[in-house]
Design a protein around this motif. Sequence first.
Motif, mmCIF file in Angstrom:
data_model
loop_
_atom_site.group_PDB
_atom_site.id
_atom_site.type_symbol
_atom_site.label_atom_id
_atom_site.label_comp_id
_atom_site.label_asym_id
_atom_site.label_seq_id
_atom_site.Cartn_x
_atom_site.Cartn_y
_atom_site.Cartn_z
ATOM 1 N N LEU A 52 39.639 39.235 31.754
ATOM 2 C CA LEU A 52 39.114 40.472 31.796
ATOM 3 C C LEU A 52 37.802 40.180 32.909
ATOM 4 C CD1 LEU A 52 39.716 39.456 28.688
ATOM 5 C CD2 LEU A 52 40.020 42.012 28.569
ATOM 6 N N ILE A 53 37.476 41.550 33.664
ATOM 7 C CA ILE A 53 36.368 41.549 34.405
ATOM 8 C C ILE A 53 35.503 42.681 34.051
ATOM 9 C CG2 ILE A 53 35.458 41.967 36.726
ATOM 10 C CD1 ILE A 53 37.659 40.374 37.935
ATOM 11 N N TYR A 54 34.407 42.634 33.517
ATOM 12 C CA TYR A 54 33.361 43.633 33.393
ATOM 13 C C TYR A 54 32.478 43.730 34.411
ATOM 14 C CZ TYR A 54 35.624 43.470 28.614
ATOM 15 O OH TYR A 54 36.640 43.522 27.906
ATOM 16 N N ASN A 55 32.438 45.078 34.952
ATOM 17 C CA ASN A 55 31.510 45.550 35.988
ATOM 18 C C ASN A 55 30.027 45.411 35.705
ATOM 19 O OD1 ASN A 55 30.489 47.429 38.213
ATOM 20 N ND2 ASN A 55 32.610 46.950 39.018
ATOM 21 N N TYR A 56 29.470 44.985 36.846
ATOM 22 C CA TYR A 56 27.826 45.066 36.540
ATOM 23 C C TYR A 56 27.242 46.322 36.375
ATOM 24 C CZ TYR A 56 27.240 46.999 41.242
ATOM 25 O OH TYR A 56 27.014 47.805 42.429
ATOM 26 N N SER A 158 41.530 53.028 29.295
ATOM 27 C CA SER A 158 42.451 53.040 30.236
ATOM 28 C C SER A 158 41.806 52.386 31.578
ATOM 29 C CB SER A 158 43.115 54.346 30.290
ATOM 30 O OG SER A 158 43.498 54.966 29.181
ATOM 31 N N SER A 159 42.752 51.513 32.268
ATOM 32 C CA SER A 159 42.240 51.131 33.243
ATOM 33 C C SER A 159 43.234 51.474 34.590
ATOM 34 C CB SER A 159 41.890 49.652 33.332
ATOM 35 O OG SER A 159 41.791 49.042 34.745
ATOM 36 N N SER A 160 42.985 51.716 35.884
ATOM 37 C CA SER A 160 43.973 51.907 36.658
ATOM 38 C C SER A 160 43.864 51.053 37.833
ATOM 39 C CB SER A 160 43.668 53.355 37.506
ATOM 40 O OG SER A 160 42.431 53.638 38.100
ATOM 41 N N TYR A 181 50.940 38.978 34.572
ATOM 42 C CA TYR A 181 51.060 40.344 34.762
ATOM 43 C C TYR A 181 49.492 40.864 35.220
ATOM 44 C CZ TYR A 181 55.696 39.828 33.285
ATOM 45 O OH TYR A 181 56.954 39.482 32.912
ATOM 46 N N LEU A 182 49.395 41.678 36.253
ATOM 47 C CA LEU A 182 47.977 42.365 36.514
ATOM 48 C C LEU A 182 48.024 43.768 35.855
ATOM 49 C CD1 LEU A 182 47.614 41.624 40.183
ATOM 50 C CD2 LEU A 182 46.103 40.909 38.551
ATOM 51 N N ASN A 183 46.922 44.089 35.262
ATOM 52 C CA ASN A 183 46.679 45.265 34.632
ATOM 53 C C ASN A 183 48.206 45.649 33.567
ATOM 54 O OD1 ASN A 183 45.440 47.451 33.674
ATOM 55 N ND2 ASN A 183 46.175 48.825 35.165
ATOM 56 N N PRO A 184 48.475 44.851 32.695
ATOM 57 C CA PRO A 184 49.811 45.168 32.062
ATOM 58 C C PRO A 184 49.805 46.156 30.974
ATOM 59 C CG PRO A 184 48.463 43.294 31.122
ATOM 60 C CD PRO A 184 47.977 43.585 32.396
ATOM 61 N N TYR A 185 50.683 46.757 30.672
ATOM 62 C CA TYR A 185 50.870 47.675 29.730
ATOM 63 C C TYR A 185 50.013 47.187 28.538
ATOM 64 C CZ TYR A 185 52.568 50.923 26.037
ATOM 65 O OH TYR A 185 52.609 52.071 25.346
ATOM 66 N N PRO A 186 49.144 48.352 27.861
ATOM 67 C CA PRO A 186 49.101 49.528 28.219
ATOM 68 C C PRO A 186 48.208 50.062 29.522
ATOM 69 C CG PRO A 186 47.874 49.262 26.274
ATOM 70 C CD PRO A 186 48.580 48.102 26.635
ATOM 71 N N SER A 188 44.930 48.847 30.155
ATOM 72 C CA SER A 188 43.373 49.056 29.609
ATOM 73 C C SER A 188 42.710 47.982 29.495
ATOM 74 C CB SER A 188 43.510 49.787 28.300
ATOM 75 O OG SER A 188 44.398 48.757 27.347
ATOM 76 N N LEU A 189 41.374 48.052 29.535
ATOM 77 C CA LEU A 189 40.520 46.935 29.386
ATOM 78 C C LEU A 189 39.569 47.021 28.192
ATOM 79 C CD1 LEU A 189 38.823 44.686 30.949
ATOM 80 C CD2 LEU A 189 37.238 46.303 31.530
ATOM 81 N N ALA A 190 39.926 45.977 27.347
ATOM 82 C CA ALA A 190 39.308 45.797 25.859
ATOM 83 C C ALA A 190 37.676 46.122 25.813
ATOM 84 C CB ALA A 190 39.156 44.622 25.310
#
Length: 524
Positions: A52-56, A158-160, A181-186, A188-190
């Motif tokens: 998971l990546i969290y943005n600066y 939710s993440s797109s 899998y990239l951005n798998p179902y559903p 979203s980012l925790a």
Amino acid sequence: MTNRFSPMLYLAILLMAISLQVKSQNYVEVGSGTVSNSMPVYSSWNYSWSSLIYNYADLGTAKSIIKIALNCTNGPKTVTNQKIYFKLTPNTVYANANYEDPLNTGYTLVFQGNLTFVTGWNEITLLTPIPYDGVQNISIHWENSWGNTYGPTFNSTSSSINNNKNCGNDQNFPPPGQTGYLNPYPGSLANMRFYYNGAGPVTPTNPVPADNATVVSVGTSLSWQLGANTTSYDLWFGTNPQSLTLVVGNAAVSGAGTFSYTPPALLADSTWHYWKVVAKNGTQQESSPLWKFKTEVVIDQFPYSQGFEDSTVFNTYPVQSAWVISPDISWYQYNTLQQSGLFCAKSFFSVTGNEAILRSPKVLLPADYKISFYWRNTNVNKISGHDTTYFEVTGDGGQTWVKVDTLAPETVNTSYVQRVHSLNAFAGNNCFFRFRHRTDNTSGAANVYLDDISIYLDGGSPTLTVTPPVQNVTYPAGSVNFTVTANLNWTATSDARWCNPVRSESKQQIKMVLRSFQTPPPAW
């Protein structure tokens, strides 16, 4: 023996106390959604990994991260053999769904062991603080070797974009060559909290109403907790998260504790409200996350009518109904034996706990109003003590319920019976009404049918306004639309047997369509 207090020991304790006073545990919360996701543990498989990546932009300025936290939704759940790795990265998304290979790509192991998640936020203390530079993004790689499935789930947002990926295997930990899998179902980012030690005020926490709460009273107050090193605070509040209003500014505080604010008027109903608290100490400040809650639906426009013609009472998934049915589905929409229209409400004759309750939304009730409803049963055995329905009203939000009517005749209702009662004793901003069906769950117990509830001004003559005032439908006109405004229930009929009146209800207006069904018209 004489105890001697060393001056050096005293100095050490004093310095430690000062150090504790000037430091505070703060956090940045990234994500506020309520999408249920098993990542980052990802226990859909016996063995798995998640990245998971969290943005600066969400993480804020440079800090030393000492803990993280996840918001569990199904605790308690214990998972064993977990590993967590951290890495700073300029990337905002993952280029592919390959294994991150943390031992060879610059990651740092920050946790290894077992975890128990309870419902709510769960802190995880890191083995070593992570120096975050405030410029790059944080990539978290999580490895799950629990060997079981159906573990914890977490709130996520939710993440797109491809800021998360995962991979699972039931036989063993996914081999390096297995692609995920990239951005798998559903998709979203925790949601995650990042904790750090700061010299300023502690981050405000423990909001009431809770973050993401729904069906919140329009008369609610707000409360929260302020921690150490806080001398004042600001409170921001509104219905637009991009444009909050400062409702309390620089309010002085003398220490940590719980603080509150009561809005000067009732809040808008069925509306998302957003708020945050900024703790301050001189030029230093710490903001809470942006919290939100949704207010309840209220009945506040009169005359009011409910004929159960749409699905807003019973069949609303995933939207939460403003009406409360307890136990679930013990009352339901029924398309037979209605008083008017196409549907009515019907209770089950046998329910868990021997009671079926259908409770209204809150009524902001003016003085001098009445309620009318129609009810019927279909079984002669429906008598008091066997299966009885009570009509009850409260004026204090449900603390006390007053029995206004008892519905239990000793004969079958061949047709609906109208009941009319004054609501004047319950006028105010905290009125509810309910139908409580009490049954002994025996085979002879009867159902109850309910239809055409109206709340209208007492003493007023029945009114019916049709717009446009003249309706004349002749074959082959096909259809005509018009609006009816009434303070009592009404019935539409047509003397042309090839026309069919159809109505749809709202709080005040009813649209009816007359439509021809055959061409040419049948002979009668």
